[in-house]
Design a protein around this motif. Structure first.
Motif, PDB file in Angstrom:
ATOM      1  N   TRP A  70      24.921 123.469 215.743  1.00 60.62           N
ATOM      2  CA  TRP A  70      26.311 122.337 216.654  1.00 60.62           C
ATOM      3  C   TRP A  70      26.097 120.975 215.994  1.00 60.62           C
ATOM      4  CZ3 TRP A  70      22.378 118.753 220.563  1.00 60.62           C
ATOM      5  CH2 TRP A  70      23.507 117.786 221.675  1.00 60.62           C
ATOM      6  N   TYR A 667      55.387  84.839 207.783  1.00 63.40           N
ATOM      7  CA  TYR A 667      54.177  86.043 206.653  1.00 63.40           C
ATOM      8  C   TYR A 667      54.009  86.492 205.674  1.00 63.40           C
ATOM      9  CZ  TYR A 667      55.623  87.398 211.989  1.00 63.40           C
ATOM     10  OH  TYR A 667      54.924  86.612 213.136  1.00 63.40           O
ATOM     11  N   ILE A 675      47.602  87.165 198.235  1.00 67.46           N
ATOM     12  CA  ILE A 675      47.080  87.973 196.569  1.00 67.46           C
ATOM     13  C   ILE A 675      46.984  87.165 195.748  1.00 67.46           C
ATOM     14  CG2 ILE A 675      49.670  88.530 196.095  1.00 67.46           C
ATOM     15  CD1 ILE A 675      48.515  90.843 195.143  1.00 67.46           C
ATOM     16  N   PHE A 682      38.890  85.570 192.647  1.00 63.92           N
ATOM     17  CA  PHE A 682      37.728  86.131 191.998  1.00 63.92           C
ATOM     18  C   PHE A 682      37.587  86.155 190.257  1.00 63.92           C
ATOM     19  CE2 PHE A 682      36.724  88.957 195.432  1.00 63.92           C
ATOM     20  CZ  PHE A 682      36.394  89.428 195.756  1.00 63.92           C
TER      21      PHE A 682
ATOM     22  N   LEU B 207      45.987  94.711 191.709  1.00 62.60           N
ATOM     23  CA  LEU B 207      46.232  94.533 193.139  1.00 62.60           C
ATOM     24  C   LEU B 207      47.212  94.076 193.442  1.00 62.60           C
ATOM     25  CD1 LEU B 207      44.334  90.461 192.476  1.00 62.60           C
ATOM     26  CD2 LEU B 207      43.993  92.118 194.124  1.00 62.60           C
ATOM     27  N   ALA B 211      48.243  95.989 197.677  1.00 56.08           N
ATOM     28  CA  ALA B 211      49.179  95.165 198.210  1.00 56.08           C
ATOM     29  C   ALA B 211      49.916  95.697 198.804  1.00 56.08           C
ATOM     30  CB  ALA B 211      49.853  94.000 197.543  1.00 56.08           C
ATOM     31  N   PRO B 221      45.613  90.709 203.441  1.00 57.79           N
ATOM     32  CA  PRO B 221      46.289  89.533 204.444  1.00 57.79           C
ATOM     33  C   PRO B 221      47.566  90.521 204.717  1.00 57.79           C
ATOM     34  CG  PRO B 221      46.016  89.083 202.400  1.00 57.79           C
ATOM     35  CD  PRO B 221      45.291  90.288 202.060  1.00 57.79           C
ATOM     36  N   PHE B 222      47.859  91.549 204.658  1.00 54.96           N
ATOM     37  CA  PHE B 222      49.705  91.833 204.600  1.00 54.96           C
ATOM     38  C   PHE B 222      49.534  92.822 205.919  1.00 54.96           C
ATOM     39  CE2 PHE B 222      47.830  92.237 200.133  1.00 54.96           C
ATOM     40  CZ  PHE B 222      49.089  91.356 199.666  1.00 54.96           C
ATOM     41  N   PHE B 224      50.643  91.042 208.592  1.00 58.00           N
ATOM     42  CA  PHE B 224      51.305  90.412 209.599  1.00 58.00           C
ATOM     43  C   PHE B 224      52.336  91.072 210.456  1.00 58.00           C
ATOM     44  CE2 PHE B 224      50.048  87.247 206.220  1.00 58.00           C
ATOM     45  CZ  PHE B 224      49.418  86.465 206.986  1.00 58.00           C
ATOM     46  N   ASP B 228      53.125  92.044 216.121  1.00 57.79           N
ATOM     47  CA  ASP B 228      54.794  91.320 216.373  1.00 57.79           C
ATOM     48  C   ASP B 228      56.118  93.564 216.334  1.00 57.79           C
ATOM     49  OD1 ASP B 228      54.198  89.542 215.880  1.00 57.79           O
ATOM     50  OD2 ASP B 228      55.931  88.541 214.444  1.00 57.79           O
ATOM     51  N   THR B 276      33.987  95.966 195.464  1.00 52.29           N
ATOM     52  CA  THR B 276      32.613  94.528 196.303  1.00 52.29           C
ATOM     53  C   THR B 276      34.001  93.798 196.595  1.00 52.29           C
ATOM     54  OG1 THR B 276      31.452  94.110 195.013  1.00 52.29           O
ATOM     55  CG2 THR B 276      31.450  92.720 196.506  1.00 52.29           C
ATOM     56  N   LEU B 277      35.562  93.590 196.539  1.00 57.19           N
ATOM     57  CA  LEU B 277      36.478  93.314 196.716  1.00 57.19           C
ATOM     58  C   LEU B 277      37.237  93.983 197.930  1.00 57.19           C
ATOM     59  CD1 LEU B 277      39.201  91.657 196.165  1.00 57.19           C
ATOM     60  CD2 LEU B 277      40.203  92.954 195.280  1.00 57.19           C
ATOM     61  N   LEU B 280      34.906  93.521 200.465  1.00 57.17           N
ATOM     62  CA  LEU B 280      35.394  92.021 201.578  1.00 57.17           C
ATOM     63  C   LEU B 280      36.467  92.512 201.799  1.00 57.17           C
ATOM     64  CD1 LEU B 280      34.833  89.194 198.658  1.00 57.17           C
ATOM     65  CD2 LEU B 280      33.630  89.446 200.989  1.00 57.17           C
ATOM     66  N   LEU B 281      37.625  92.940 201.655  1.00 58.68           N
ATOM     67  CA  LEU B 281      38.521  93.147 202.363  1.00 58.68           C
ATOM     68  C   LEU B 281      38.507  93.396 203.802  1.00 58.68           C
ATOM     69  CD1 LEU B 281      41.551  93.708 199.549  1.00 58.68           C
ATOM     70  CD2 LEU B 281      41.163  91.345 201.494  1.00 58.68           C
ATOM     71  N   TYR B 397      29.693 108.572 210.426  1.00 62.27           N
ATOM     72  CA  TYR B 397      29.687 108.431 209.252  1.00 62.27           C
ATOM     73  C   TYR B 397      30.123 107.389 208.626  1.00 62.27           C
ATOM     74  CZ  TYR B 397      29.614 113.638 210.152  1.00 62.27           C
ATOM     75  OH  TYR B 397      28.625 114.985 210.481  1.00 62.27           O
ATOM     76  N   TYR B 467      30.692 118.693 219.757  1.00 66.97           N
ATOM     77  CA  TYR B 467      30.550 119.380 219.167  1.00 66.97           C
ATOM     78  C   TYR B 467      31.148 119.157 218.193  1.00 66.97           C
ATOM     79  CZ  TYR B 467      30.663 124.205 217.470  1.00 66.97           C
ATOM     80  OH  TYR B 467      29.804 125.348 216.638  1.00 66.97           O
ATOM     81  N   TRP B 468      31.077 118.308 216.830  1.00 62.15           N
ATOM     82  CA  TRP B 468      32.799 118.443 215.954  1.00 62.15           C
ATOM     83  C   TRP B 468      31.930 118.905 214.935  1.00 62.15           C
ATOM     84  CZ3 TRP B 468      28.320 115.092 217.680  1.00 62.15           C
ATOM     85  CH2 TRP B 468      27.002 114.686 216.206  1.00 62.15           C
ATOM     86  N   THR B 469      30.422 120.060 214.310  1.00 64.85           N
ATOM     87  CA  THR B 469      31.209 121.116 213.593  1.00 64.85           C
ATOM     88  C   THR B 469      32.243 121.560 213.298  1.00 64.85           C
ATOM     89  OG1 THR B 469      29.068 120.893 214.417  1.00 64.85           O
ATOM     90  CG2 THR B 469      29.693 122.589 213.123  1.00 64.85           C
TER      91      THR B 469
END
Lengths: 685, 481
Positions: A70, A667, A675, A682, B207, B211, B221-222, B224, B228, B276-277, B280-281, B397, B467-469
């Motif tokens: 299952w 934006y 960034i 950090f 980084l 981005a 923060p990308f 935005f 829209d 960790t970054l 956080l994001l 999961y 049933y996701w097996t």
């Protein structure tokens, strides 16, 4: 996919298809929709019969044993699977036969009901769930279908939910069952925790090879816990209280669910787990069964509602089956399940036929206050309803344990089992045979009391009697079929037609049971063999005594029942029986009332102390703080800091707007600031 | 593998290209024009057939620039399913009717092809080629395909500008990476990292790359552009954009970070724990998406913000980046494909039949179309992550991975709190549909294709919760770079 598996899946899912069909299209099609359900159940029945036939063609065990994953998560894997051995095959036939007959019967009984098609849908849902229990190879899967059965039972008991009593009976059944189910679930998890599997076969195997040290205390507890599910579903003491109330459902439902199949699910489950029930657990099972058998029989004596008599009779007979398993008479217990299903379904359908007829008669004379189920309003129905009468007599003879009828064979084996148990253990275990034989004499008595009050003597109400008539063929045909199935030769042919010999296809197809948890089945078998003859003698005598008493009391009226009742009641005995040992009242006093009192106290505490004092105090404090912070926020943060930023942004915005129009630049600015701040922050920390 | 011998392993993509060409050519022939969607759908189906028979090779194709591995294989199925139903449903979207859309299907197929490329790219050049050239550019056009609709135009323009900005950052990051390691291929970069002397530069490069990828999956923060663009685009395109490019974005993100850093045991760069970054994001992204979605009255815009939140959930697992975490993201994406697109089909239905856009317009919809209304309840349940639905299993999961890593317990708590928040706005839709009487109680019937698509996407949204097996089995086979 093998054809066998396909057949098994069809048995399982055809009734579900019927449910879906009735729910989605039933109301549009109307009455003719029942043909779909009949066809689905007909095919289910024939497929079940094909498995049944396999017992004879290819003897041996496990006609089908498949599993599929299952889901699995790490080392934890849960499987679903189907396991069909001879026991399951017989059970499938029992369920689908009675379900099919009840479908036919219902086409007439439920005629004109505003929710006619939905009713058939629910029957399909029930049959699906019940077949699921029968086919399940693991306790977990069984538990899933166990709950589904509970749901369909709830829906059908409360089918006429406009009636308050029906709605609350459904609720009572569901809640009472939940009590047992919680125990069952704990038991299942105990087993899983120890053995890492839900598979019934695998559990038995592991117990055989020494898990739990063969007879560990934990295994006893787990076994009793799982058995609690059976206490709920098979209406055993002390959770039997829901079954009589369940009679609020339509009578064919009572026949199918609350007499023949669902309530037997508990017994079936106990049969399945028998192999790993320890002797101590089995002792518990036997005692529960013994108490239930005797107590329910005593209650049945004084009931006047025809269905309630049968309901308590069902509870009592289920007690028999459970007791049989408890004393190790494995084969006898399952045998009684099978025979009981046939004759009890017959009894219920026959009573339904009487009620149906009474109902119509009352309708004709425009009497809406008389209870059509009260036996005191009946009498002398024999000539008006001959087919109903004869089939009811056949079934009554069977349940009373008279030779030539199936009940004799199975009940006799159970009584032999209780006697054998006493021979092996002595001491208090004398209670079991006393309960068994005692319940047997009472059963014969109340069944014939019912027959005589309903069908013999003078009609109690002449006006009703005039309008009574035999019910249509759709209702009588199932009665005839079921009464034929209550004849002993059906189970013994072709090996023997001797009514005192139960050796036949059934006894050769169903083994005498294995136990890996410490019960020596050889010893039990030996004791059973020795107890067989004395048990038969006593049981014949008590059955005859019971019927004789009923004859004297209710047919020939040699004894004045009223006077006797009054005399007995000096000790409160009559009231004790009539009020069902006051068990509902006791529960009310010691369980429900304290509980409601407790909830009231808690509610009061919650409102007056917690809510009014504590929470409001916080509210007050928060208000104060927010006042203060609002002040500082506005004068300082807002006026100075935010507006400062605002001015700055506006300034930058203004400057930027000169080169570009639209908001998109903000934006982009956000992205850049984002960034950069990530980069800087950090790095800094 | 050389260019020539690679062709044999690139047949599904080549068939897609052929289909694109066929659709464009057919568009030019007046009599055959109306058949272009059939060709497009047939092309996708046959691509599926070829893909089904494609067992993949361990060696990278086209001189080591494109992988044909089980990982890419899995994602290709998501793109095909999303593409197929988007083309199908677009034909029955009233807003798209009457507009002159000759290139619509061709553009959509180009995006699908680009997504294939994105999921299988193993070289910075192919990443850029797939992501920007072949996915983004046609997407800009698709977002603005309703030439007379101001919002659509605005969406397109914002998409272009923000896209250009992000891809600029990304390419800049690529150039840093190339400069530092001297290689464009992922395996080359991985090997070259050992010799990098300037950790700060490497950090900056990561980084910038993040981005670029973050823009595709709308990570704060990308993010935005997301609301829209989603609101302004034609709804079938919104549904497609919210699922397929996001899945591809996750594919490339996982492939890049897993094969470049994790296999190198590089968890700290220049003193920064970049996992960790990401954690956080992730927290910020899901919280932001959910909190803003809470405020929305426009259903489409609400779903747009919620899609940001879903990206946040998946980022949770990315902060662990173990094979189990990758598996969890793939499970979630599968569930997300069905539940999110199903919800967008429902939005199309509401727009088509009732011209309903805001929650106010949706009031009583359940009464008017009970069956579809019931399906929508299941979809909302699934998006919230209530059992027994696909969304629940997906979240199960994700959370299991986070908790099992013992690293970011706080992140799991933030995730659970966010699920609670999402319950509120998803069930605002349910509430609007069922607890209000419609102004006009007349029942509405869905276009049969739309109705069927909703049903087809709701069935897995429910069934995969029970049933996701099979999905797990498929994904287990698909974790291999």
């Amino acid at each position: 996919m093998t054809p066998t598996l396909m057949f098994a899946l069809a048995i399982l899912f055809l009734p579900l298809l019927s449910f879906a069909f009735q729910i989605f299209f039933g109301s549009k099609i109307g009455r003719a929709a029942h043909w779909f359900s009949l066809a689905a159940l007909g095919v289910t029945l024939s497929l079940a019969l094909s498995f049944f036939a396999n017992i004879f063609i290819t003897p041996g065990y496990a006609l089908l044993d498949v599993s599929a994953v299952w889901f699995s998560s790490g080392s934890f894997t849960v499987e679903l699977g189907i396991y069909i051995d001879n026991i399951a095959a017989v059970m499938l036939v029992v369920v689908s036969t009675i379900s099919f007959l009840v479908h036919i019967y219902s086409t007439e009984y439920m005629r004109g009901d505003p929710r006619y098609t939905r009713y058939f849908g629910y029957l399909g849902l029930f049959t699906f769930s019940m077949n699921g229990i029968v086919l399940a190879n693991s306790l977990l899967m069984m538990y899933v279908f166990w709950e589904l059965v509970g749901i369909s039972s709830y829906l059908l008991i409360g089918f006429w939910f406009e009636k308050q009593s029906a709605a609350s009976a459904g609720m009572k059944a569901f809640l009472t069952n939940r009590v047992g189910d919680i125990g069952m679930f704990i038991g299942i998890l105990l087993l899983f925790m120890q053995l890492g599997t839900f598979n019934i076969q695998a559990i038995a195997e592991q117990v055989e090879f020494g898990a739990f040290d063969g007879t560990g205390l934990l295994l006893t507890i787990a076994g009793i816990m799982v058995f609690m599910g059976a206490i709920g579903k098979s209406a055993q003491f002390p959770l039997h209280i829901w079954l009589p109330d369940a009679m609020e459902g339509p009578t064919p439902v009572s026949a199918l669910i609350h007499a023949a199949t669902m309530v037997a699910a508990g017994v079936y489950m106990t049969v399945r787990i028998f192999a790993f029930l320890t002797p101590a657990a089995l002792e518990f099972v036997a005692v529960i069964g013994g108490i239930t058998a005797l107590m329910a029989a005593i209650i049945a004596i004084t009931q006047v509602d025809i269905k309630r008599v049968l309901a308590y009779s069902t509870v009592s007979q289920l007690g028999y089956m459970v007791m049989a398993l408890g004393v190790g008479a494995f084969q006898a217990g399952f045998f009684h399940l099978t025979t009981h299903a046939m004759f009890k379904a017959c009894l219920f359908l026959a009573s339904g036929s009487v009620i149906h007829s009474m109902h119509h008669a009352l309708h004709k004379i425009d009497d809406h206050s008389t209870d059509p189920q009260d036996m005191r309003n009946m009498g002398g129905l024999r000539k008006k309803m001959p087919i109903t009468y004869i089939s009811m007599v056949v079934a009554s003879l069977s349940i009373s344990g008279i030779p030539f009828f199936t009940g004799f064979l199975s009940k006799d084996a159970i009584l032999a089992g209780t006697l054998a148990y006493y021979h092996l253990h002595h001491g208090w275990t004398i209670f079991l045979p006393i309960s068994g034989f005692g319940a047997a004499i009472i059963t014969a008595f109340y069944m014939f009391r019912l027959i005589f009050m309903t069908f013999h003597g003078e009609p109690a109400r002449k006006d009703i009697h005039e309008h009574l008539h035999e019910t249509p063929g759709a209702m009588t045909t199932p009665l005839i079929i079921l009464s034929v199935l209550s004849l002993a030769f059906v189970f013994t042919i072709p090996s023997t037609v001797n009514p005192f010999n139960s050796q036949g296809w059934f006894t050769s197809a169903i083994h005498t049971g294995e136990n890996f948890a410490g019960l020596d089945m050889e010893v039990v078998g030996e004791a059973l063999h020795h107890a067989h003859e004395p048990a038969m003698m006593i049981s014949l005598t008590v059955a005859a005594l019971g019927i004789l008493a009923a004859l004297l009391f209710y047919l020939f009226k040699v004894v004045d029942v009223e006077k006797l009742t009054r005399r007995v009641n000096k000790l409160g005995l009559y009231n004790l029986s009539f009020h069902k040992f006051y068990i509902d009242e006791i529960y009310d006093a010691v369980l429900y009332r304290p509980f409601f009192w407790y909830t009231k106290v808690v509610a009061k505490f919650d409102w007056e102390l917690y809510d009014q004092k504590f929470i409001d105090w916080w509210g007050w404090l928060t208000l104060k703080i927010s006042d203060w912070s609002g002040y500082s926020d506005y004068t300082w943060l807002d006026q100075k800091v935010v507006d400062g930023f605002g001015k700055a942004t506006r300034y930058f915005g203004k400057e930027l707007r000169l080169s570009q129009s639209g908001v998109i630049q903000n934006y982009i600015l956000g992205g850049v600031i984002g960034i950069l701040s990530i980069f800087i922050l950090f790095q800094a920390f | 593998m050389s260019n020539f011998s690679s062709i044999a392993f690139y047949l599904p993509e080549l068939l897609l290209v052929l289909t694109i060409l066929a659709v464009i050519v057919v568009d030019l022939i007046p009599g055959l024009k109306r058949f272009n969607w059939i060709i497009a759908l047939a092309g996708i189906v046959f691509t599926g057939v070829l893909l089904y028979g494609d067992s993949g090779v361990s060696e990278s194709l086209y001189l080591g620039t494109i992988a044909s591995d089980p990982f890419a294989y899995f994602f290709k199925w998501i793109f095909l399913i999303a593409g197929f139903f988007t083309i199908l449903v677009s034909r029955h979207t009233h807003a798209l009717r009457g507009a002159d859309l000759p290139e619509y299907n061709a553009l959509l197929l180009i995006v699908v092809f680009g997504l294939f490329l994105m999921a299988s790219a193993t070289n910075l050049v192919t990443v850029y080629l797939g992501m920007i050239e072949t996915v983004s550019l046609p997407s800009y056009v698709l977002a603005g395909i309703l030439k007379n609709d101001r919002k659509s135009n605005e969406a397109s323009l914002k998409y272009v500008i923000f896209g250009a900005f992000s891809s600029g950052l990304m390419v800049y990051g690529f150039s840093w990476l190339y400069g530092l390691t001297g290689s464009m291929s992922l395996s080359g970069i991985q090997q070259g990292l050992a010799g990098v002397q300037e950790p700060l530069a490497l950090y900056m490069a990561i980084l910038l790359v993040l981005a670029g990828f973050g823009y595709k999956i709308s990570m704060v923060p990308f993010h935005f552009w997301t609301p829209d663009v989603y609101e302004g685009s034609p709804t079938p395109i919104t549904g497609f954009l919210s699922v397929a490019p996001k899945a591809a974005g996750f594919a490339i993100l996982m492939r890049f970070f897993y094969s470049v850093f994790t296999t190198n045991s590089l968890t700290t760069i220049a003193g920064v724990d970049w996992l960790t970054l990401i954690a956080l994001l992730s927290a910020v992204t899901m919280t932001f998406g959910n909190l803003i979605a809470l405020q929305q009255e426009n259903v489409k815009r609400m779903l747009a913000f919620s899609s940001i939140a879903h990206a946040g959930y998946m980022l949770m697992a990315l902060s662990i980046l173990s094979p189990d975490a990758i598996k969890a993201v793939m499970v979630y994406l599968t569930m997300y494909l069905f539940m999110n697109m199903g919800a967008f089909f429902m939005v199309i239905f509401a727009e088509n039949q009732l011209n309903a856009h805001t929650l106010e317009d949706w009031k009583g919809l359940g009464r008017k179309a009970p069956f579809l209304g019931a399906l929508m309840v299941i979809l909302m349940m699934s998006l919230t992550g209530l059992p027994p639905s696909a969304g629940f299993v997906g979240k199960l999961y994700l959370f299991a991975v986070v908790i099992a890593s013992k690293k970011f317990y706080w992140l799991a708590i933030v995730g659970v709190l966010n699920s609670v928040v999402s319950l509120f706005y998803y069930f605002r839709i349910v509430k609007a549909m069922w607890l209000f009487s419609p102004a006009d109680p007349k029942p509405v019937k869905a276009d049969s294709v739309i109705g069927l698509s909703i049903l087809l996407f709701t069935i897995p949204a429910l069934l995969l919760g029970i049933y996701w097996t099979p999905i797990i089995n498929l994904i287990d086979k698909s974790i291999g770079f």
